[in-house]
Design a protein around this motif. Structure first.
Motif, PDB file in Angstrom:
ATOM      1  N   TYR A   1      23.965  87.458  33.429  1.00 49.84           N
ATOM      2  CA  TYR A   1      23.001  88.119  32.548  1.00 49.84           C
ATOM      3  C   TYR A   1      21.652  88.202  33.243  1.00 49.84           C
ATOM      4  CZ  TYR A   1      26.090  87.842  28.515  1.00 49.84           C
ATOM      5  OH  TYR A   1      27.134  87.994  27.638  1.00 49.84           O
ATOM      6  N   LEU A   2      20.980  89.326  33.087  1.00 46.90           N
ATOM      7  CA  LEU A   2      19.660  89.489  33.688  1.00 46.90           C
ATOM      8  C   LEU A   2      18.626  88.624  32.976  1.00 46.90           C
ATOM      9  CD1 LEU A   2      18.211  90.961  35.913  1.00 46.90           C
ATOM     10  CD2 LEU A   2      17.696  92.760  34.303  1.00 46.90           C
ATOM     11  N   THR A   3      18.805  88.452  31.681  1.00 51.55           N
ATOM     12  CA  THR A   3      17.905  87.625  30.882  1.00 51.55           C
ATOM     13  C   THR A   3      18.726  86.588  30.131  1.00 51.55           C
ATOM     14  OG1 THR A   3      16.416  89.496  30.576  1.00 51.55           O
ATOM     15  CG2 THR A   3      16.145  87.641  29.078  1.00 51.55           C
ATOM     16  N   SER A   4      18.331  85.341  30.254  1.00 56.52           N
ATOM     17  CA  SER A   4      18.982  84.240  29.550  1.00 56.52           C
ATOM     18  C   SER A   4      17.913  83.451  28.802  1.00 56.52           C
ATOM     19  CB  SER A   4      19.697  83.312  30.533  1.00 56.52           C
ATOM     20  OG  SER A   4      20.691  84.012  31.227  1.00 56.52           O
ATOM     21  N   VAL A   5      18.198  83.122  27.556  1.00 56.08           N
ATOM     22  CA  VAL A   5      17.238  82.400  26.720  1.00 56.08           C
ATOM     23  C   VAL A   5      17.928  81.184  26.123  1.00 56.08           C
ATOM     24  CG1 VAL A   5      15.761  82.518  24.672  1.00 56.08           C
ATOM     25  CG2 VAL A   5      15.991  84.514  26.150  1.00 56.08           C
ATOM     26  N   GLN A   6      17.228  80.053  26.157  1.00 57.86           N
ATOM     27  CA  GLN A   6      17.720  78.833  25.519  1.00 57.86           C
ATOM     28  C   GLN A   6      16.698  78.403  24.485  1.00 57.86           C
ATOM     29  OE1 GLN A   6      19.305  75.717  28.021  1.00 57.86           O
ATOM     30  NE2 GLN A   6      18.397  74.147  26.718  1.00 57.86           N
ATOM     31  N   GLU A   7      17.128  78.371  23.228  1.00 55.49           N
ATOM     32  CA  GLU A   7      16.275  77.888  22.152  1.00 55.49           C
ATOM     33  C   GLU A   7      16.553  76.404  21.973  1.00 55.49           C
ATOM     34  OE1 GLU A   7      15.446  78.584  17.392  1.00 55.49           O
ATOM     35  OE2 GLU A   7      16.838  79.896  18.453  1.00 55.49           O
ATOM     36  N   ASN A   8      15.521  75.600  22.121  1.00 57.41           N
ATOM     37  CA  ASN A   8      15.641  74.144  22.012  1.00 57.41           C
ATOM     38  C   ASN A   8      15.030  73.710  20.683  1.00 57.41           C
ATOM     39  OD1 ASN A   8      16.528  73.548  24.895  1.00 57.41           O
ATOM     40  ND2 ASN A   8      14.671  74.745  25.210  1.00 57.41           N
ATOM     41  N   VAL A   9      15.844  73.136  19.806  1.00 52.24           N
ATOM     42  CA  VAL A   9      15.389  72.677  18.491  1.00 52.24           C
ATOM     43  C   VAL A   9      15.281  71.156  18.555  1.00 52.24           C
ATOM     44  CG1 VAL A   9      15.874  72.644  16.022  1.00 52.24           C
ATOM     45  CG2 VAL A   9      16.560  74.622  17.401  1.00 52.24           C
ATOM     46  N   PHE A  10      14.064  70.658  18.383  1.00 53.65           N
ATOM     47  CA  PHE A  10      13.801  69.231  18.494  1.00 53.65           C
ATOM     48  C   PHE A  10      13.958  68.545  17.140  1.00 53.65           C
ATOM     49  CE2 PHE A  10      11.715  71.208  22.039  1.00 53.65           C
ATOM     50  CZ  PHE A  10      11.909  70.318  23.078  1.00 53.65           C
ATOM     51  N   GLU A  11      14.261  67.249  17.169  1.00 54.37           N
ATOM     52  CA  GLU A  11      14.452  66.471  15.943  1.00 54.37           C
ATOM     53  C   GLU A  11      13.205  66.484  15.059  1.00 54.37           C
ATOM     54  OE1 GLU A  11      17.566  62.940  16.428  1.00 54.37           O
ATOM     55  OE2 GLU A  11      15.861  62.747  17.799  1.00 54.37           O
ATOM     56  N   CYS A  12      12.027  66.607  15.680  1.00 53.02           N
ATOM     57  CA  CYS A  12      10.782  66.610  14.922  1.00 53.02           C
ATOM     58  C   CYS A  12      10.571  67.921  14.170  1.00 53.02           C
ATOM     59  CB  CYS A  12       9.603  66.356  15.855  1.00 53.02           C
ATOM     60  SG  CYS A  12       9.338  67.664  17.083  1.00 53.02           S
ATOM     61  N   GLY A  13      11.424  68.916  14.434  1.00 54.25           N
ATOM     62  CA  GLY A  13      11.296  70.213  13.775  1.00 54.25           C
ATOM     63  C   GLY A  13      10.683  71.282  14.654  1.00 54.25           C
ATOM     64  N   GLY A  14      10.190  70.889  15.807  1.00 50.52           N
ATOM     65  CA  GLY A  14       9.587  71.858  16.729  1.00 50.52           C
ATOM     66  C   GLY A  14      10.650  72.630  17.504  1.00 50.52           C
ATOM     67  N   ASN A  15      10.267  73.777  18.007  1.00 48.20           N
ATOM     68  CA  ASN A  15      11.139  74.614  18.819  1.00 48.20           C
ATOM     69  C   ASN A  15      10.473  74.871  20.162  1.00 48.20           C
ATOM     70  OD1 ASN A  15      12.906  74.881  16.726  1.00 48.20           O
ATOM     71  ND2 ASN A  15      12.428  76.997  16.274  1.00 48.20           N
ATOM     72  N   GLY A  16      11.272  75.007  21.173  1.00 46.70           N
ATOM     73  CA  GLY A  16      10.793  75.409  22.486  1.00 46.70           C
ATOM     74  C   GLY A  16      11.801  76.382  23.080  1.00 46.70           C
ATOM     75  N   PHE A  17      11.310  77.380  23.766  1.00 46.95           N
ATOM     76  CA  PHE A  17      12.189  78.385  24.358  1.00 46.95           C
ATOM     77  C   PHE A  17      12.085  78.329  25.866  1.00 46.95           C
ATOM     78  CE2 PHE A  17      11.538  79.854  20.109  1.00 46.95           C
ATOM     79  CZ  PHE A  17      12.742  80.432  19.757  1.00 46.95           C
ATOM     80  N   GLY A  18      13.236  78.337  26.515  1.00 44.61           N
ATOM     81  CA  GLY A  18      13.300  78.445  27.967  1.00 44.61           C
ATOM     82  C   GLY A  18      13.923  79.790  28.299  1.00 44.61           C
ATOM     83  N   MET A  19      13.397  80.448  29.309  1.00 45.45           N
ATOM     84  CA  MET A  19      13.897  81.779  29.649  1.00 45.45           C
ATOM     85  C   MET A  19      14.034  81.902  31.154  1.00 45.45           C
ATOM     86  SD  MET A  19      12.155  85.364  28.648  1.00 45.45           S
ATOM     87  CE  MET A  19      12.428  86.806  29.641  1.00 45.45           C
ATOM     88  N   CYS A  20      15.121  82.523  31.576  1.00 44.46           N
ATOM     89  CA  CYS A  20      15.328  82.823  32.982  1.00 44.46           C
ATOM     90  C   CYS A  20      15.574  84.316  33.115  1.00 44.46           C
ATOM     91  CB  CYS A  20      16.542  82.069  33.532  1.00 44.46           C
ATOM     92  SG  CYS A  20      16.350  80.285  33.531  1.00 44.46           S
ATOM     93  N   THR A  21      14.964  84.913  34.099  1.00 43.01           N
ATOM     94  CA  THR A  21      15.175  86.320  34.395  1.00 43.01           C
ATOM     95  C   THR A  21      14.983  86.523  35.884  1.00 43.01           C
ATOM     96  OG1 THR A  21      14.634  88.575  33.709  1.00 43.01           O
ATOM     97  CG2 THR A  21      12.792  87.052  33.958  1.00 43.01           C
TER      98      THR A  21
END
Length: 125
Positions: free
Chosen positions: A84-104
């Protein structure tokens, strides 16, 4: 994958179409970097992050720990065909926060184009 990450639905392409940000919704077709886009979208995976304190990480980031929040390896060791040209990982933390990692691939997307894509993507959220 890191022991602190638990994928909730791996290998599920997100429904991102190619029409607005072509070629980000496609796959690399061959080693000559031609792109095949069939409107299946970019690679997307959601993970649950266990036993990881987001506030602690924000205060003193461990740059080696960042790799576990990305959907791809930083150094590609095999052929890029059918990737895939674009890959996204949504990280959901126990505290309720989110973080996104992206590779392209930088061969297709420079900093200005990435900035435009991210602004448009976040505006739809």
């Amino acid at each position: 994958m890191n022991d602190n990450l638990s994928p909730s639905h791996p290998d599920v392409p997100q429904d991102w179409s190619c029409y607005r940000f072509y070629p980000l919704g496609g796959k690399i077709k061959d080693v000559s970097f031609s792109i095949y886009c069939n409107d299946k979208g970019a690679y997307h995976v959601e993970t649950r992050v266990l036993d990881f304190n987001l506030d602690e990480f924000r205060g003193q980031p461990d740059l080696l720990a960042v790799c576990q929040f990305l959907p791809c390896e930083l150094i590609v060791k095999e052929s890029t065909a059918a990737v895939y040209l674009t890959s996204v990982q949504e990280n959901v933390f126990e505290c309720g926060g989110n973080g996104f990692g992206m590779c392209t691939c930088h061969k297709f997307l420079d900093g200005a184009a990435l900035s435009s894509f991210l602004k448009a993507w976040t505006a739809t959220a």
